[in-house]
Each structure stands twice: as structure tokens, then as C-alpha cells.
Design an enzyme around this catalytic site. Sequence first.
Site, PDB file in Angstrom:
ATOM      1  N   ARG A   1       0.831  -1.224   0.000  1.00  0.00           N
ATOM      2  CA  ARG A   1       0.000   0.000   0.000  1.00  0.00           C
ATOM      3  C   ARG A   1       0.857   1.263   0.000  1.00  0.00           C
ATOM      4  NH1 ARG A   1      -2.849  -3.834  -0.052  1.00  0.00           N
ATOM      5  NH2 ARG A   1      -1.794  -3.769  -2.007  1.00  0.00           N
TER       6      ARG A   1
ATOM      7  N   GLU B   1      -3.777   3.962   6.295  1.00  0.00           N
ATOM      8  CA  GLU B   1      -3.631   3.781   4.842  1.00  0.00           C
ATOM      9  C   GLU B   1      -4.258   4.993   4.144  1.00  0.00           C
ATOM     10  OE1 GLU B   1      -4.688  -0.158   3.476  1.00  0.00           O
ATOM     11  OE2 GLU B   1      -5.417   0.652   1.581  1.00  0.00           O
TER      12      GLU B   1
ATOM     13  N   CYS C   1      -9.936   0.533   3.484  1.00  0.00           N
ATOM     14  CA  CYS C   1      -9.367   0.287   4.818  1.00  0.00           C
ATOM     15  C   CYS C   1      -8.747   1.556   5.386  1.00  0.00           C
ATOM     16  CB  CYS C   1      -8.323  -0.812   4.732  1.00  0.00           C
ATOM     17  SG  CYS C   1      -9.077  -2.413   4.394  1.00  0.00           S
TER      18      CYS C   1
HETATM   19  C1  LIG Z   1     -15.227   1.150  -1.236  1.00  0.00           C
HETATM   20  C2  LIG Z   1     -13.734   1.201  -1.310  1.00  0.00           C
HETATM   21  C3  LIG Z   1     -12.995   0.032  -1.428  1.00  0.00           C
HETATM   22  C4  LIG Z   1     -11.597   0.077  -1.489  1.00  0.00           C
HETATM   23  N1  LIG Z   1     -10.893  -1.089  -1.594  1.00  0.00           N
HETATM   24  C5  LIG Z   1      -9.541  -1.046  -1.707  1.00  0.00           C
HETATM   25  C6  LIG Z   1      -8.778  -2.260  -1.875  1.00  0.00           C
HETATM   26  O1  LIG Z   1      -9.314  -3.364  -1.933  1.00  0.00           O
HETATM   27  N2  LIG Z   1      -7.430  -2.144  -2.000  1.00  0.00           N
HETATM   28  C7  LIG Z   1      -6.784  -0.931  -1.956  1.00  0.00           C
HETATM   29  O2  LIG Z   1      -5.554  -0.892  -2.093  1.00  0.00           O
HETATM   30  N3  LIG Z   1      -7.480   0.217  -1.795  1.00  0.00           N
HETATM   31  C8  LIG Z   1      -8.829   0.190  -1.666  1.00  0.00           C
HETATM   32  N4  LIG Z   1      -9.535   1.344  -1.481  1.00  0.00           N
HETATM   33  C9  LIG Z   1      -8.802   2.620  -1.374  1.00  0.00           C
HETATM   34  C10 LIG Z   1      -8.604   3.318  -2.733  1.00  0.00           C
HETATM   35  O3  LIG Z   1      -9.467   2.791  -3.701  1.00  0.00           O
HETATM   36  C11 LIG Z   1      -7.159   3.192  -3.216  1.00  0.00           C
HETATM   37  O4  LIG Z   1      -6.227   3.671  -2.266  1.00  0.00           O
HETATM   38  C12 LIG Z   1      -6.910   3.938  -4.530  1.00  0.00           C
HETATM   39  O5  LIG Z   1      -5.611   3.653  -4.978  1.00  0.00           O
HETATM   40  C13 LIG Z   1      -7.105   5.445  -4.400  1.00  0.00           C
HETATM   41  O6  LIG Z   1      -6.991   6.009  -5.682  1.00  0.00           O
HETATM   42  P1  LIG Z   1      -7.585   7.457  -5.988  1.00  0.00           P
HETATM   43  O7  LIG Z   1      -7.426   7.748  -7.432  1.00  0.00           O
HETATM   44  O8  LIG Z   1      -8.952   7.581  -5.440  1.00  0.00           O
HETATM   45  O9  LIG Z   1      -6.566   8.367  -5.171  1.00  0.00           O
HETATM   46  P2  LIG Z   1      -6.896   9.538  -4.118  1.00  0.00           P
HETATM   47  O10 LIG Z   1      -7.629   8.975  -2.955  1.00  0.00           O
HETATM   48  O11 LIG Z   1      -7.515  10.697  -4.819  1.00  0.00           O
HETATM   49  O12 LIG Z   1      -5.416   9.921  -3.685  1.00  0.00           O
HETATM   50  C14 LIG Z   1      -4.631   8.998  -2.958  1.00  0.00           C
HETATM   51  C15 LIG Z   1      -3.162   9.438  -3.032  1.00  0.00           C
HETATM   52  O13 LIG Z   1      -2.694   9.315  -4.376  1.00  0.00           O
HETATM   53  C16 LIG Z   1      -2.129  10.546  -4.809  1.00  0.00           C
HETATM   54  N5  LIG Z   1      -2.376  10.689  -6.263  1.00  0.00           N
HETATM   55  C17 LIG Z   1      -3.552  10.563  -6.919  1.00  0.00           C
HETATM   56  N6  LIG Z   1      -3.373  10.755  -8.234  1.00  0.00           N
HETATM   57  C18 LIG Z   1      -2.055  11.033  -8.412  1.00  0.00           C
HETATM   58  C19 LIG Z   1      -1.250  11.352  -9.549  1.00  0.00           C
HETATM   59  N7  LIG Z   1      -1.753  11.415 -10.786  1.00  0.00           N
HETATM   60  N8  LIG Z   1       0.069  11.598  -9.354  1.00  0.00           N
HETATM   61  C20 LIG Z   1       0.615  11.545  -8.108  1.00  0.00           C
HETATM   62  N9  LIG Z   1      -0.106  11.235  -6.996  1.00  0.00           N
HETATM   63  C21 LIG Z   1      -1.410  10.992  -7.150  1.00  0.00           C
HETATM   64  C22 LIG Z   1      -2.860  11.602  -4.000  1.00  0.00           C
HETATM   65  O14 LIG Z   1      -2.131  12.825  -3.962  1.00  0.00           O
HETATM   66  C23 LIG Z   1      -2.967  10.913  -2.658  1.00  0.00           C
HETATM   67  O15 LIG Z   1      -1.749  11.044  -1.957  1.00  0.00           O
HETATM   68  C24 LIG Z   1     -10.928   1.323  -1.428  1.00  0.00           C
HETATM   69  C25 LIG Z   1     -11.678   2.516  -1.331  1.00  0.00           C
HETATM   70  C26 LIG Z   1     -13.053   2.460  -1.261  1.00  0.00           C
HETATM   71  C27 LIG Z   1     -13.836   3.754  -1.176  1.00  0.00           C
END
Ligand SMILES: Cc1cc2nc3c(=O)[nH]c(=O)nc-3n(C[C@H](O)[C@H](O)[C@H](O)COP(=O)(O)OP(=O)(O)OC[C@H]3O[C@@H](n4cnc5c(N)ncnc54)[C@H](O)[C@@H]3O)c2cc1C
Length: 314
Positions: free
Chosen positions: A179, A303, A227
Site C-alpha cells: 500500500r 492507509e 481500509c
Molecule cells: C469502497 C472502497 C474500497 C476500497 N478497496 C480497496 C482495496 O481493496 N485495496 C486498496 O488498495 N485500496 C482500496 N480502497 C482505497 C482506494 O481505492 C485506493 O487507495 C486507490 O488507490 C485510491 O486512488 P484514488 O485515485 O482515489 O486516489 P486519491 O484517494 O484521490 O489519492 C490517494 C493518493 O494518491 C495521490 N495521487 C492521486 N493521483 C495522483 C497522480 N496522478 N500523481 C501523483 N499522486 C497521485 C494523491 O495525492 C494521494 O496522496 C478502497 C476505497 C473504497 C472507497
Amino acid sequence: MDRHWTNLFSDLDVQVQADAPLGPLTWFGIGGRADALVNPRSPEALAELLRRCLHNQIRVRVLGSGANLLVDDAGVEGVVISLTDPSFASLEVNTEGGIELMKVGAGHDLMKLVTECTRRGLTGIEGMTGIPAQIGGALAMNAGGRYGEIGDAVHAVAIVRPDGELRVYAKSELNFAYRHATLPDGVIAWATFSMREENPVVVRARVHEYMAYKRSVQPMSNCAAGCMFKNPVDPAQNQRVSAGKLIDEAGLKGHRVGKAFISDRHANFFTCEPGARTNDLRELVQLAKRVVFDRTGLALETEVVFWSRHGDGS
Ligand SMILES: Cc1cc2nc3c(=O)[nH]c(=O)nc-3n(C[C@H](O)[C@H](O)[C@H](O)COP(=O)(O)OP(=O)(O)OC[C@H]3O[C@@H](n4cnc5c(N)ncnc54)[C@H](O)[C@@H]3O)c2cc1C
């Protein structure tokens, strides 16, 4: 710091929203505002935007799909960049020496990508089934779970550095861990993934199996972010143990602070009701950390990424 955002970026191909509410752009749906939310309309505009921010000492953050993000009630300073323009959602598949290389824009939706790969009969990222994310956010977090992590399939990642230069990093130059990804500063613009061809029916069957598993263990509701904590390493067992189990054993399932509460289905899912404040969730996080540490000696690490004017983290 120059706060005349519109003037500062007026000649760039970007859309600027000053004093922009961030809550609605996150899965938690809560939190304050950004001084400016900026959507570049091209990679060139993104590069120049970063250059100007660096030159003017403006703090830059990047928003993905907001699925792993909690924004402080008081909001954040500086510029929040959002890659929602279609120019960041490209998808190309090329065969090079028998290896399918897939190039994907950082703003591409991960779940749509899994669907598209399934349709085309490409295997490599279906372990990401059911994880809400943009590709950039998935890479930054090294999203994954029981069926693998996105870093497993990475071939290279292109990052626009703070000085506006686009650099492409081979996987060997990067570090994808549990992660977490150690990536150079900047904004992920696109990535390439190593894929293989496989019968679409077989890939689809796996996607269904993974989705069924995810539905059976996780509440897929809004107002949550997956999580809350990483699974900590238990030195006695020399392996990671379930943070949800630790919170559950501490009797905190369903526990509430204000309008935030710990899911009674999965103790590592923290969620909230309309009207909740980020501070409610913060208090709940601190409580869970304290109680679990007192019981087990294990330190929980979030996380979920917290954004705040006082510094990001937990
Ligand atoms: C219902 C649900 C289920 C989930 N299940 C899982 C799971 O099974 N496994 C898991 O790992 N996660 C899970 N997550 C968490 C989430 O989906 C992940 O962490 C995902 O990678 C977040 O991506 P995001 O685009 O929404 O990033 P954001 O939440 O918008 O940002 C997260 C981080 O990434 C950085 N970031 C985003 N885009 C960029 C970019 N282009 N360049 C540089 N940095 C960037 C942001 O600055 C921030 O630090 C879940 C979330 C939800 C709501």
C-alpha cells in the site's frame, strides 16, 4: 504566496476554481476547501502549471478519484490538481516482441480499465477488480489486496516533475511496497503495464470471482475510503496481521464519535453520516490507534491519506 489564482494561470489551458470544496470530490464526502482546484486540459498545460507553482512557491497536491483521501475541515492551502480532462484518460495497447504493453493515462478510471481489459482479453490487472481509483491514485498507493497489487503489472511510470519535465521511470527505478509506492516528486501522467492475452471468458470469470469475494468482505458504501489502516507487522509472528481483526478484538466495531463510526461489518472500514466532520473521523482514528496499541503493543498506521494545512499524513 500569490492568491490571484485566475490571473496567475489565466494564459494556461486550465480550468481554475478558486476556494473549491473538496469534500464532494472524495468518497468520504466531507472536508474543507482548496485555495484553488485546477484541471489542466493537456499534459503541456500540466507541465507549465507545475513550473509556475514551483516558481511562485505554491504548494501542489494531486487528487485522484478521492477514494483514499480525507481532507481536513479547514481545507488545504495552495493548488489541488485534478486530472479529469479526457487528455489524461488515454488508453493504447501495443505488442512489442510478444509482450502486450498497455499505456494508460493517469486520469483513467481503474475499474473501467479492468472492464476494458476483460473485453479485450488482456490479463494482468484484474486483481484490481472493485478498487475505486484513477490510475495515478492506484499507482501512488500501490492499490491491491488478496489478488495482487497494481505495482505487479507496472512496466514504467511517467511523472511530470515539479519543474515541468516529463520523465519516464522503468519499474526497476521505482519501489512498490505494501500500500505504498516510492515515486519521484511530481504528478503521475501515464503508465505502461505488462499484459498478456488470454481468453476473455477466462478473464471475466476471474473478475466475477474477485468481485464476489470483495462484496462478501467489504462494505462498498459511499462515505468511506476502503481500509483506514494498513495491516501492521506483528514481530512475534513476523507477518502482517489484520488491522480490522485487531480493532474488532478491541471491541470497537460500531463505535462512534460524533457522526463518524466504525463499520459493524468490517472494523477497518470507518464511515460517516451526512453532517460529519473530518475531526470526528480523526478522533475515531486516534482512539482506535490508542486502544489497539494498549492491548497489543502494535502501532496502527493509516492507509487513508489525510490532507491538512498543518501537513499531510494521519
Ligand atoms: C469502497 C472502497 C474500497 C476500497 N478497496 C480497496 C482495496 O481493496 N485495496 C486498496 O488498495 N485500496 C482500496 N480502497 C482505497 C482506494 O481505492 C485506493 O487507495 C486507490 O488507490 C485510491 O486512488 P484514488 O485515485 O482515489 O486516489 P486519491 O484517494 O484521490 O489519492 C490517494 C493518493 O494518491 C495521490 N495521487 C492521486 N493521483 C495522483 C497522480 N496522478 N500523481 C501523483 N499522486 C497521485 C494523491 O495525492 C494521494 O496522496 C478502497 C476505497 C473504497 C472507497
